[in-house]
Each structure stands twice: as C-alpha cells, then as structure tokens.
Motif scaffolding. Structure first.
Motif, PDB file in Angstrom:
ATOM      1  N   THR A  11       0.838  -1.202   0.000  1.00  0.00           N
ATOM      2  CA  THR A  11       0.000   0.000   0.000  1.00  0.00           C
ATOM      3  C   THR A  11       0.873   1.253   0.000  1.00  0.00           C
ATOM      4  OG1 THR A  11      -1.682  -1.186   1.280  1.00  0.00           O
ATOM      5  CG2 THR A  11      -1.886   1.202   1.146  1.00  0.00           C
ATOM      6  N   PHE A  12       0.578   2.148  -0.925  1.00  0.00           N
ATOM      7  CA  PHE A  12       1.312   3.400  -1.060  1.00  0.00           C
ATOM      8  C   PHE A  12       0.316   4.566  -1.084  1.00  0.00           C
ATOM      9  CE2 PHE A  12       3.808   0.113  -3.016  1.00  0.00           C
ATOM     10  CZ  PHE A  12       5.127   0.416  -2.744  1.00  0.00           C
ATOM     11  N   ARG A  13       0.706   5.656  -0.473  1.00  0.00           N
ATOM     12  CA  ARG A  13      -0.068   6.889  -0.604  1.00  0.00           C
ATOM     13  C   ARG A  13       0.760   7.906  -1.382  1.00  0.00           C
ATOM     14  NH1 ARG A  13      -4.087   7.771   4.638  1.00  0.00           N
ATOM     15  NH2 ARG A  13      -5.288   5.879   4.167  1.00  0.00           N
ATOM     16  N   VAL A  14       0.100   8.572  -2.315  1.00  0.00           N
ATOM     17  CA  VAL A  14       0.739   9.563  -3.175  1.00  0.00           C
ATOM     18  C   VAL A  14       0.068  10.900  -2.897  1.00  0.00           C
ATOM     19  CG1 VAL A  14       1.260  10.230  -5.543  1.00  0.00           C
ATOM     20  CG2 VAL A  14       1.192   7.803  -4.918  1.00  0.00           C
ATOM     21  N   LEU A  15       0.855  11.902  -2.514  1.00  0.00           N
ATOM     22  CA  LEU A  15       0.311  13.205  -2.144  1.00  0.00           C
ATOM     23  C   LEU A  15       0.861  14.285  -3.069  1.00  0.00           C
ATOM     24  CD1 LEU A  15       0.414  11.364   0.551  1.00  0.00           C
ATOM     25  CD2 LEU A  15       0.143  13.532   1.762  1.00  0.00           C
ATOM     26  N   PRO A  16       0.113  14.651  -4.116  1.00  0.00           N
ATOM     27  CA  PRO A  16       0.498  15.794  -4.951  1.00  0.00           C
ATOM     28  C   PRO A  16      -0.173  17.066  -4.444  1.00  0.00           C
ATOM     29  CG  PRO A  16      -1.334  14.666  -5.966  1.00  0.00           C
ATOM     30  CD  PRO A  16      -1.053  13.942  -4.658  1.00  0.00           C
ATOM     31  N   ARG A  17       0.297  18.206  -4.907  1.00  0.00           N
ATOM     32  CA  ARG A  17      -0.424  19.450  -4.636  1.00  0.00           C
ATOM     33  C   ARG A  17      -1.840  19.315  -5.196  1.00  0.00           C
ATOM     34  NH1 ARG A  17       2.848  22.049  -0.940  1.00  0.00           N
ATOM     35  NH2 ARG A  17       4.982  22.164  -1.738  1.00  0.00           N
ATOM     36  N   ALA A  18      -2.793  19.940  -4.544  1.00  0.00           N
ATOM     37  CA  ALA A  18      -4.188  19.803  -4.960  1.00  0.00           C
ATOM     38  C   ALA A  18      -4.407  20.240  -6.405  1.00  0.00           C
ATOM     39  CB  ALA A  18      -5.085  20.605  -4.023  1.00  0.00           C
ATOM     40  N   SER A  19      -3.635  21.231  -6.866  1.00  0.00           N
ATOM     41  CA  SER A  19      -3.804  21.709  -8.239  1.00  0.00           C
ATOM     42  C   SER A  19      -3.363  20.678  -9.269  1.00  0.00           C
ATOM     43  CB  SER A  19      -3.014  23.013  -8.442  1.00  0.00           C
ATOM     44  OG  SER A  19      -1.648  22.833  -8.125  1.00  0.00           O
ATOM     45  N   PHE A  20      -2.585  19.674  -8.851  1.00  0.00           N
ATOM     46  CA  PHE A  20      -2.152  18.612  -9.753  1.00  0.00           C
ATOM     47  C   PHE A  20      -2.957  17.325  -9.548  1.00  0.00           C
ATOM     48  CE2 PHE A  20       1.727  21.227  -9.731  1.00  0.00           C
ATOM     49  CZ  PHE A  20       2.000  21.282 -11.093  1.00  0.00           C
ATOM     50  N   ALA A  21      -3.980  17.359  -8.705  1.00  0.00           N
ATOM     51  CA  ALA A  21      -4.704  16.135  -8.356  1.00  0.00           C
ATOM     52  C   ALA A  21      -5.343  15.481  -9.578  1.00  0.00           C
ATOM     53  CB  ALA A  21      -5.768  16.434  -7.299  1.00  0.00           C
ATOM     54  N   ASP A  22      -5.970  16.260 -10.427  1.00  0.00           N
ATOM     55  CA  ASP A  22      -6.630  15.684 -11.595  1.00  0.00           C
ATOM     56  C   ASP A  22      -5.606  15.025 -12.517  1.00  0.00           C
ATOM     57  OD1 ASP A  22      -9.361  15.680 -13.196  1.00  0.00           O
ATOM     58  OD2 ASP A  22      -7.789  16.203 -14.640  1.00  0.00           O
ATOM     59  N   HIS A  23      -4.500  15.703 -12.764  1.00  0.00           N
ATOM     60  CA  HIS A  23      -3.461  15.162 -13.645  1.00  0.00           C
ATOM     61  C   HIS A  23      -2.885  13.865 -13.079  1.00  0.00           C
ATOM     62  CE1 HIS A  23       0.021  15.038 -16.348  1.00  0.00           C
ATOM     63  NE2 HIS A  23       0.731  14.768 -15.264  1.00  0.00           N
ATOM     64  N   VAL A  24      -2.507  13.878 -11.804  1.00  0.00           N
ATOM     65  CA  VAL A  24      -1.902  12.693 -11.196  1.00  0.00           C
ATOM     66  C   VAL A  24      -2.905  11.550 -11.122  1.00  0.00           C
ATOM     67  CG1 VAL A  24      -0.901  11.760  -9.069  1.00  0.00           C
ATOM     68  CG2 VAL A  24      -0.174  13.995  -9.922  1.00  0.00           C
ATOM     69  N   GLY A  25      -4.155  11.867 -10.785  1.00  0.00           N
ATOM     70  CA  GLY A  25      -5.178  10.830 -10.730  1.00  0.00           C
ATOM     71  C   GLY A  25      -5.379  10.150 -12.068  1.00  0.00           C
ATOM     72  N   ARG A  26      -5.438  10.936 -13.138  1.00  0.00           N
ATOM     73  CA  ARG A  26      -5.614  10.359 -14.478  1.00  0.00           C
ATOM     74  C   ARG A  26      -4.365   9.579 -14.908  1.00  0.00           C
ATOM     75  NH1 ARG A  26     -10.267  12.340 -16.780  1.00  0.00           N
ATOM     76  NH2 ARG A  26     -11.128  14.194 -15.765  1.00  0.00           N
ATOM     77  N   TRP A  27      -3.198  10.052 -14.519  1.00  0.00           N
ATOM     78  CA  TRP A  27      -1.971   9.324 -14.844  1.00  0.00           C
ATOM     79  C   TRP A  27      -1.985   7.951 -14.173  1.00  0.00           C
ATOM     80  CZ3 TRP A  27       1.944   6.750 -12.562  1.00  0.00           C
ATOM     81  CH2 TRP A  27       3.070   6.480 -13.332  1.00  0.00           C
ATOM     82  N   LEU A  28      -2.390   7.893 -12.919  1.00  0.00           N
ATOM     83  CA  LEU A  28      -2.432   6.622 -12.201  1.00  0.00           C
ATOM     84  C   LEU A  28      -3.425   5.658 -12.842  1.00  0.00           C
ATOM     85  CD1 LEU A  28      -2.280   7.964  -8.533  1.00  0.00           C
ATOM     86  CD2 LEU A  28      -0.498   6.663  -9.707  1.00  0.00           C
ATOM     87  N   VAL A  29      -4.590   6.158 -13.228  1.00  0.00           N
ATOM     88  CA  VAL A  29      -5.577   5.312 -13.898  1.00  0.00           C
ATOM     89  C   VAL A  29      -4.995   4.738 -15.185  1.00  0.00           C
ATOM     90  CG1 VAL A  29      -7.774   5.336 -15.159  1.00  0.00           C
ATOM     91  CG2 VAL A  29      -7.618   6.401 -12.898  1.00  0.00           C
ATOM     92  N   ASP A  30      -4.325   5.571 -15.957  1.00  0.00           N
ATOM     93  CA  ASP A  30      -3.733   5.109 -17.211  1.00  0.00           C
ATOM     94  C   ASP A  30      -2.635   4.077 -16.944  1.00  0.00           C
ATOM     95  OD1 ASP A  30      -3.468   5.478 -20.198  1.00  0.00           O
ATOM     96  OD2 ASP A  30      -1.435   6.010 -19.602  1.00  0.00           O
ATOM     97  N   ALA A  31      -1.835   4.304 -15.915  1.00  0.00           N
ATOM     98  CA  ALA A  31      -0.754   3.369 -15.589  1.00  0.00           C
ATOM     99  C   ALA A  31      -1.281   2.030 -15.089  1.00  0.00           C
ATOM    100  CB  ALA A  31       0.167   3.986 -14.546  1.00  0.00           C
ATOM    101  N   MET A  32      -2.510   2.001 -14.606  1.00  0.00           N
ATOM    102  CA  MET A  32      -3.111   0.761 -14.108  1.00  0.00           C
ATOM    103  C   MET A  32      -3.696  -0.100 -15.217  1.00  0.00           C
ATOM    104  SD  MET A  32      -5.043   2.397 -10.771  1.00  0.00           S
ATOM    105  CE  MET A  32      -6.042   0.936 -10.412  1.00  0.00           C
ATOM    106  N   ARG A  33      -3.900   0.455 -16.406  1.00  0.00           N
ATOM    107  CA  ARG A  33      -4.601  -0.267 -17.469  1.00  0.00           C
ATOM    108  C   ARG A  33      -3.910  -1.581 -17.830  1.00  0.00           C
ATOM    109  NH1 ARG A  33      -8.501   3.152 -19.156  1.00  0.00           N
ATOM    110  NH2 ARG A  33      -8.050   5.400 -19.108  1.00  0.00           N
ATOM    111  N   GLU A  34      -2.597  -1.586 -17.802  1.00  0.00           N
ATOM    112  CA  GLU A  34      -1.841  -2.802 -18.131  1.00  0.00           C
ATOM    113  C   GLU A  34      -2.289  -3.994 -17.289  1.00  0.00           C
ATOM    114  OE1 GLU A  34       2.625  -4.516 -17.207  1.00  0.00           O
ATOM    115  OE2 GLU A  34       2.313  -2.340 -17.329  1.00  0.00           O
ATOM    116  N   PHE A  35      -2.632  -3.748 -16.047  1.00  0.00           N
ATOM    117  CA  PHE A  35      -2.911  -4.842 -15.121  1.00  0.00           C
ATOM    118  C   PHE A  35      -4.351  -5.335 -15.199  1.00  0.00           C
ATOM    119  CE2 PHE A  35       0.598  -2.274 -13.626  1.00  0.00           C
ATOM    120  CZ  PHE A  35       1.581  -3.248 -13.520  1.00  0.00           C
ATOM    121  N   SER A  36      -5.177  -4.638 -15.965  1.00  0.00           N
ATOM    122  CA  SER A  36      -6.543  -5.118 -16.194  1.00  0.00           C
ATOM    123  C   SER A  36      -6.628  -6.008 -17.439  1.00  0.00           C
ATOM    124  CB  SER A  36      -7.498  -3.951 -16.343  1.00  0.00           C
ATOM    125  OG  SER A  36      -7.169  -3.163 -17.484  1.00  0.00           O
TER     126      SER A  36
END
Length: 219
Positions: free
Chosen positions: A189-214
């Motif tokens: 388990t990991f927690r990733v804490l970006p600045r709030a202004s980057f939350a949308d970008h980082v969240g979408r990046w993580l979703v895209d990076a997870m696609r391989e495992f689905s």
C-alpha cells in the motif's frame, strides 16, 4: 450585529465541500483489478495536514513534539506516529503531520495548527519555528495491491523495491514531472500526495498506468 452562523448552516456548507479528485471516483473504481496482478486506487479526502518547521533537538522541536504527542522524524525517508498523527520528514527542519483517517472531514486543521503553534510561545517571545494548516494543500491517493509498486515505478525514478523502501517510509520525489510525496503505509500500500492543483493530472496518470494490469497476460 452580524447573525451567528447556525450549526445547520455549517453542516450544509460541509456537505458542499468537494475533494480535489472527486470527479475521478468512478474512473478509480473501474480501474481496479484483483488477483496476482491486482491493484486498487482511491482518494482519501479531507485529511488533516499540518506543516511544521522546527530544527531537531531545539526547544522549539521539543515543544511541538510535546503538543503533538509524537516525536519528529530523525532523517530522510523516516516517519513517526502518535497523538492521532503520522509525521513525515520533508527536510532537515520541515515535517508534515497527517491526521488519522478516522478524523478526515472534521476540518480540524485550523484549530490543531493554532494549538501546536501556541506551544511555541506568545508573539514577541516565541521559539523559532512554525505550524500552519496545510489540509487543503495536498490531495491524497492510495494505491494498494500486488501491482501497486509496479504502477508507481512507471513514473517514479526512486527505487521503490522493499530492500530500499520499507513500509513506514516516505519520500519527496517526482511522478511524471509532478512533485509528490510517496508514503509506503503497508507492504502493498502506497499513498501519493500531490499538490491539490495537480490532483486531476496525477489521478488520471495513475488510472492510465493501471490499465496494463486489467488486461489478461499473454504467454
């Protein structure tokens, strides 16, 4: 005289509060997978976060530690716990105290920062240090599962292997060119804490990076 704001009004206002990545909740849920390559992603909204500045070993650090009921971390990557907080090392005299999940959403930041700052003394006779409420400053994402580390390794250059990065450690690093805190809260388990202004970008990046495992493995 201005009318007193009723508790009901405050409750209604709290109900309108929106987390930095609320719009991605469905995408996070759909991106999750189970099994040997499983990984899940969620936002942990509205955590209390307090920025602390104090030089370790000084009376100011001791005063903050007493008020916080937790020692300040001793060096790079280290964290401590106590008093309902986990304290992350940011720099030699800079720390981030993150409140436990069960107090998320209670808006404790202003009162807690004032309480800890008061431990430094009165204006004009204050110990050199500072405590400020940073609860709205960073978003918090949690990746968990066997593939969580593999997802992060796509964008983080720091060695996240357990031999170098153990549960309980936290580092300041960069994820896809965005400054973040990466905090390993469990073996998978990991927690990733970006600045709030980057939350949308980082969240979408993580979703895209997870696609391989689905996708099914091809042998």
């Amino acid at each position: 005289m201005a009318e007193m704001i009723s508790e009901a009004t405050l409750a209604d206002a709290a109900g309108l509060r929106r987390s930095p990545a609320a719009q991605l909740a469905e995408a996070f849920a759909m991106a999750g997978t189970v099994g040997e390559r499983g990984v899940a992603l969620r936002e942990v909204p509205f955590l209390t976060q307090l920025g602390i500045r104090a030089v370790a070993g000084t009376p100011a650090a001791a005063a903050v530690e007493a008020a916080l009921s937790a020692p300040l971390p001793a060096g790079h990557g280290s964290t401590t716990t106590g008093g309902g907080y986990s304290v992350l090392w940011i720099g030699p005299d800079e720390f981030l105290a993150v409140g436990d999940d069960d107090t998320a959403g209670l808006d404790l930041g202003p009162a807690e920062s004032a309480r800890l700052a008061a431990a430094l003394g009165e204006p004009g006779n204050r110990l050199p240090g500072a405590v400020v409420d940073l609860s709205a400053n960073r978003a918090t994402f949690e990746l968990s599962g066997p593939a969580a580390r593999l997802v992060l390794e796509k964008g983080v250059s720091f060695d996240l292997h357990p031999r170098s990065f153990a549960a309980g450690q936290a580092i300041v690093t960069v994820l896809d060119h965005v400054p973040v805190l990466v905090w390993k809260t469990g073996e998978e388990t990991f927690r990733v804490l970006p600045r709030a202004s980057f939350a949308d970008h980082v969240g979408r990046w993580l979703v895209d990076a997870m696609r391989e495992f689905s996708a099914p493995e091809v042998f």
